[in-house]
Design an enzyme around this catalytic site. Structure first.
Site, PDB file in Angstrom:
ATOM      1  N   CYS A 128     -93.394  29.105 -15.755  1.00  0.00           N
ATOM      2  CA  CYS A 128     -92.863  29.107 -14.384  1.00  0.00           C
ATOM      3  C   CYS A 128     -91.480  28.462 -14.377  1.00  0.00           C
ATOM      4  CB  CYS A 128     -93.787  28.332 -13.447  1.00  0.00           C
ATOM      5  SG  CYS A 128     -95.463  28.967 -13.447  1.00  0.00           S
TER       6      CYS A 128
ATOM      7  N   CYS B  55     -96.018  24.310 -15.308  1.00  0.00           N
ATOM      8  CA  CYS B  55     -96.202  25.443 -16.232  1.00  0.00           C
ATOM      9  C   CYS B  55     -94.859  25.876 -16.808  1.00  0.00           C
ATOM     10  CB  CYS B  55     -96.882  26.565 -15.461  1.00  0.00           C
ATOM     11  SG  CYS B  55     -96.629  28.197 -16.116  1.00  0.00           S
TER      12      CYS B  55
ATOM     13  N   HIS C 160    -101.884  22.234 -34.808  1.00  0.00           N
ATOM     14  CA  HIS C 160    -101.598  23.362 -33.908  1.00  0.00           C
ATOM     15  C   HIS C 160    -100.801  22.922 -32.688  1.00  0.00           C
ATOM     16  CE1 HIS C 160    -104.269  25.265 -36.727  1.00  0.00           C
ATOM     17  NE2 HIS C 160    -103.741  26.410 -36.316  1.00  0.00           N
ATOM     18  N   HIS C 161    -100.980  21.685 -32.294  1.00  0.00           N
ATOM     19  CA  HIS C 161    -100.114  21.150 -31.238  1.00  0.00           C
ATOM     20  C   HIS C 161     -98.666  21.123 -31.760  1.00  0.00           C
ATOM     21  CE1 HIS C 161     -99.540  17.716 -28.028  1.00  0.00           C
ATOM     22  NE2 HIS C 161     -98.621  18.634 -27.949  1.00  0.00           N
ATOM     23  N   ASN C 162     -98.504  20.773 -33.011  1.00  0.00           N
ATOM     24  CA  ASN C 162     -97.150  20.783 -33.582  1.00  0.00           C
ATOM     25  C   ASN C 162     -96.571  22.200 -33.667  1.00  0.00           C
ATOM     26  OD1 ASN C 162     -96.338  18.169 -33.796  1.00  0.00           O
ATOM     27  ND2 ASN C 162     -96.997  17.874 -35.926  1.00  0.00           N
TER      28      ASN C 162
HETATM   29  P1  FAD Z   1     -96.873  17.663 -25.022  1.00  0.00           P
HETATM   30  O1  FAD Z   1     -96.647  18.721 -26.032  1.00  0.00           O
HETATM   31  O2  FAD Z   1     -97.650  18.043 -23.820  1.00  0.00           O
HETATM   32  O3  FAD Z   1     -97.577  16.450 -25.723  1.00  0.00           O
HETATM   33  C1  FAD Z   1     -98.121  15.377 -24.992  1.00  0.00           C
HETATM   34  C2  FAD Z   1     -98.089  14.127 -25.825  1.00  0.00           C
HETATM   35  O4  FAD Z   1     -98.948  14.283 -26.960  1.00  0.00           O
HETATM   36  C3  FAD Z   1     -96.727  13.837 -26.424  1.00  0.00           C
HETATM   37  O5  FAD Z   1     -95.951  13.084 -25.545  1.00  0.00           O
HETATM   38  C4  FAD Z   1     -97.077  13.048 -27.673  1.00  0.00           C
HETATM   39  O6  FAD Z   1     -97.325  11.685 -27.343  1.00  0.00           O
HETATM   40  C5  FAD Z   1     -98.373  13.658 -28.108  1.00  0.00           C
HETATM   41  N1  FAD Z   1     -98.204  14.686 -29.133  1.00  0.00           N
HETATM   42  C6  FAD Z   1     -97.164  15.547 -29.316  1.00  0.00           C
HETATM   43  N2  FAD Z   1     -97.406  16.347 -30.361  1.00  0.00           N
HETATM   44  C7  FAD Z   1     -98.621  15.996 -30.834  1.00  0.00           C
HETATM   45  C8  FAD Z   1     -99.418  16.454 -31.920  1.00  0.00           C
HETATM   46  N3  FAD Z   1     -99.001  17.424 -32.727  1.00  0.00           N
HETATM   47  N4  FAD Z   1    -100.613  15.874 -32.104  1.00  0.00           N
HETATM   48  C9  FAD Z   1    -101.040  14.863 -31.328  1.00  0.00           C
HETATM   49  N5  FAD Z   1    -100.321  14.389 -30.301  1.00  0.00           N
HETATM   50  C10 FAD Z   1     -99.135  14.948 -30.060  1.00  0.00           C
HETATM   51  N6  FAD Z   1     -96.082  25.573 -22.714  1.00  0.00           N
HETATM   52  C11 FAD Z   1     -95.329  26.680 -22.856  1.00  0.00           C
HETATM   53  O7  FAD Z   1     -94.223  26.736 -22.305  1.00  0.00           O
HETATM   54  N7  FAD Z   1     -95.773  27.743 -23.609  1.00  0.00           N
HETATM   55  C12 FAD Z   1     -96.984  27.723 -24.222  1.00  0.00           C
HETATM   56  O8  FAD Z   1     -97.364  28.694 -24.865  1.00  0.00           O
HETATM   57  C13 FAD Z   1     -97.797  26.590 -24.058  1.00  0.00           C
HETATM   58  N8  FAD Z   1     -99.033  26.534 -24.599  1.00  0.00           N
HETATM   59  C14 FAD Z   1     -99.848  25.468 -24.325  1.00  0.00           C
HETATM   60  C15 FAD Z   1    -101.158  25.463 -24.785  1.00  0.00           C
HETATM   61  C16 FAD Z   1    -102.018  24.412 -24.480  1.00  0.00           C
HETATM   62  C17 FAD Z   1    -103.433  24.430 -24.967  1.00  0.00           C
HETATM   63  C18 FAD Z   1    -101.551  23.333 -23.682  1.00  0.00           C
HETATM   64  C19 FAD Z   1    -102.472  22.202 -23.308  1.00  0.00           C
HETATM   65  C20 FAD Z   1    -100.243  23.321 -23.223  1.00  0.00           C
HETATM   66  C21 FAD Z   1     -99.396  24.384 -23.539  1.00  0.00           C
HETATM   67  N9  FAD Z   1     -98.069  24.410 -23.093  1.00  0.00           N
HETATM   68  C22 FAD Z   1     -97.293  25.511 -23.275  1.00  0.00           C
HETATM   69  C23 FAD Z   1     -97.477  23.202 -22.486  1.00  0.00           C
HETATM   70  C24 FAD Z   1     -96.676  22.419 -23.542  1.00  0.00           C
HETATM   71  O9  FAD Z   1     -97.332  22.412 -24.810  1.00  0.00           O
HETATM   72  C25 FAD Z   1     -96.495  20.961 -23.153  1.00  0.00           C
HETATM   73  O10 FAD Z   1     -97.759  20.404 -22.861  1.00  0.00           O
HETATM   74  C26 FAD Z   1     -95.603  20.745 -21.963  1.00  0.00           C
HETATM   75  O11 FAD Z   1     -94.360  21.380 -22.171  1.00  0.00           O
HETATM   76  C27 FAD Z   1     -95.359  19.226 -21.732  1.00  0.00           C
HETATM   77  O12 FAD Z   1     -94.731  18.713 -22.884  1.00  0.00           O
HETATM   78  P2  FAD Z   1     -94.662  17.180 -23.257  1.00  0.00           P
HETATM   79  O13 FAD Z   1     -93.257  16.839 -23.558  1.00  0.00           O
HETATM   80  O14 FAD Z   1     -95.299  16.365 -22.200  1.00  0.00           O
HETATM   81  O15 FAD Z   1     -95.485  17.043 -24.617  1.00  0.00           O
END
Ligand code: FAD
Length: 504
Positions: A45, A42, A438-440
């Site tokens: 955290c 998280c 929105h993921h972006n």
């Molecule tokens: P992630 O963002 O988890 O992405 C995982 C994989 O998806 C990436 O490695 C890439 O291959 C692919 N990807 C990346 N961007 C995109 C895209 N735009 N479209 C499609 N695929 C994509 N963390 C916080 O600290 N604060 C928050 O408010 C927060 N909100 C969240 C809300 C939700 C619904 C979720 C599921 C997670 C949230 N998180 C938040 C966690 C954070 O977004 C990441 O998931 C976490 O930091 C792990 O990041 P990561 O580097 O593995 O990439």
């Protein structure tokens, strides 16, 4: 399968709770235990962990009275402990099992004050090793040295809303030959006798009646008092910080292809969500029950899994749809998940094995990465199936995140985005694009945060290397080519493109 390593080690002055020590720590402790329940994946955290470490170091002298602990609820072995304490959101703090709150100050000073408030107001017996923290009167102090055999008495004059006196009392807890008393600015006789004009200020009062005045801040008082002649530290020695004990758990990254999606991540996500995250809800009813039904329903319809996993999801979905009760116990869901006897060849592997979602440190990426990936896959599968309802997968995600996602601040942010625009999505392809864009947004907000894995920086995804044709330039500004993007997302998250390496 791996178990998750947490954010703290003993060298942080934080008691790391585990199933092996939790009962003995809780039962045998003479101290109030301030426990942070967190999930190592998280981001909030991770952002909070330096504060928790600073607090533990800041109040390490309070240990006989107040001990700082932490437990990683993302670690499968710890799940039952977190459930026992009713923890659903991270981070959550509890003091002596009295305070249950995800609302608390995020700085060391505020946390110290909160702990003192809790200790003073709680109804349970006072921690045996904790000295009384109430204020002293002139009458008590007049014959102090007749009734106490200490060489030094420090008087901390302060207003009633100041915490320095109580903090100093705790800072000196393990030191012999010195007592600390808090005197309120309203104690006129003493204030006049010592001619006190500043609050807070500290006076040393000795049997011969000589006072010396020190006017600085808590840490200086503490430092000076601990070094007075004849004052010795008699408490247990502070743990030795050894470099060897520091977080050296950096995992070797498994070789993997960064431009592909792995089934091992999707199955790990299902395992964590269904067996760990949901387990924090012993009874599921109302809004949460319909969130669970929607989630299982879209999984059963669209999860492009191995036959054993699909069979399981379909059987759980059928069972859930047949349940007429208005509430469900988690244990019955767990039975349905684990009891595969009725449905041959139905099973979900137990445990996690992150591949595309592995992080360079144990607390990076993993479950939230898996959650995003899972729902991207589901929106693309729903589009491929050409189902009728463009909202189905997005609303299932929205309600799951709202009701169950352990990172509550993430859930709030996501809900705010959903409220703004999710209902405008009118086609299956715009559902795919809504989630992508929105993921972006989230990536943009989190770029540079402590939770960002330096080996996997948050970018506006997909990168030009991954999808050159998705990017364009118009009037000198970057643009996304939506048609190209859709083609790319459809292929990237398609079932044919999923890699099955590292499965059991
Ligand atoms: P992630 O963002 O988890 O992405 C995982 C994989 O998806 C990436 O490695 C890439 O291959 C692919 N990807 C990346 N961007 C995109 C895209 N735009 N479209 C499609 N695929 C994509 N963390 C916080 O600290 N604060 C928050 O408010 C927060 N909100 C969240 C809300 C939700 C619904 C979720 C599921 C997670 C949230 N998180 C938040 C966690 C954070 O977004 C990441 O998931 C976490 O930091 C792990 O990041 P990561 O580097 O593995 O990439």
């Amino acid at each position: 399968f791996t178990t998750e390593a947490g954010l703290y080690t003993a060298s942080d002055q934080v008691v790391v709770l585990t199933p092996d020590n939790v009962d003995s720590v809780l039962v045998n402790s003479t101290a109030a235990l301030v426990v942070e329940f967190y999930a190592s994946w998280c981001g909030h955290c991770i952002a909070f962990s330096p504060v928790w470490k600073s607090l533990a170091s800041d109040i390490k002298e309070w240990k006989p009275a107040v001990d700082v602990a932490a437990i990683d609820c993302a670690n499968q072995d710890n799940g039952p402990i977190c459930s026992r304490f009713g923890v659903r959101g991270y981070p959550t703090l509890k003091v002596l099992q009295l305070l249950y709150s995800t609302r608390f100050p995020r700085n060391v000073r505020g946390l110290r004050h909160k702990i003192i408030n809790k200790m003073e107001t709680h109804a349970e017996p006072w921690p045996p090793a904790c000295p009384p923290l109430e204020t002293a009167s002139r009458a008590e102090l007049d014959n102090f040295f007749e009734t106490n055999s200490v060489g030094h008495l420090a008087l901390l004059f302060e207003t009633s809303n100041s915490y320095v006196g109580r903090e100093l009392t705790l800072d000196l807890l393990q030191y012999e030959n010195i007592a600390v008393r808090r005197v309120l600015s309203t104690e006129d006789g003493l204030v006049a006798k010592l001619n006190v004009t500043d609050f807070p200020s500290c006076y040393l009062y000795s049997p011969s009646g000589i006072f010396t005045r020190q006017l600085e801040a808590r840490t200086f008082y503490t430092y000076a008092l601990q070094r007075l002649p004849g004052v010795v530290r008699a408490g247990k020695p502070l743990p030795v910080t050894s470099d060897l004990a520091k977080n050296t758990t950096e995992d070797q990254l498994r070789p993997f292809n960064r431009s592909r999606v792995y089934m091992a991540d999707l199955e790990s996500t299902l395992h964590y969500s269904l067996r760990m995250e949901l387990a924090a809800h012993p009874v599921i009813k109302g809004e949460a029950l319909s969130a669970l039904q929607r989630y299982i329903s879209v999984l059963a319809k669209y999860f492009p899994g191995r036959p054993v996993v699909n069979n399981l999801l379909k059987s759980v979905d059928t069972w859930l749809k047949g349940e007429k009760d208005t509430e469900l116990s988690y244990s019955s869901l767990r039975d349905a998940l684990d009891n595969t006897a009725e449905v041959p060849n139905a099973a979900l592997p137990k445990g996690v094995r992150w591949v595309g979602c592995q992080g360079s440190k144990p607390h990076f990426r993993r479950y939230p990465c898996g959650m995003w990936t899972l729902f991207h896959v589901l929106t693309v599968q729903a589009e491929e199936a050409a189902d009728k309802d463009p909202q189905e997968v997005l609303q299932a995600m929205r309600s799951y995140i709202h009701s169950f996602f352990g990172c509550q601040a993430c859930a709030t942010h996501f809900e705010n985005m959903a409220q703004e625009s999710m209902s405008h999505v009118g086609t299956l392809s715009s559902a795919v694009l809504w989630l992508w864009s929105h993921h972006n947004h989230v990536n943009n907000r989190l770029a540079g945060a402590l939770s960002e894995d330096p080996h996997f920086p948050k970018i506006q995804w997909p990168s030009p290397e991954l999808c050159p044709s998705c990017h364009g330039v118009k009037n000198g500004e970057h643009t996304w080519n939506q048609e190209e993007l859709l083609t790319f997302l459809r292929s990237h998250f398609s079932s044919e493109h999923l890699l099955s390496d590292y499965l059991e």
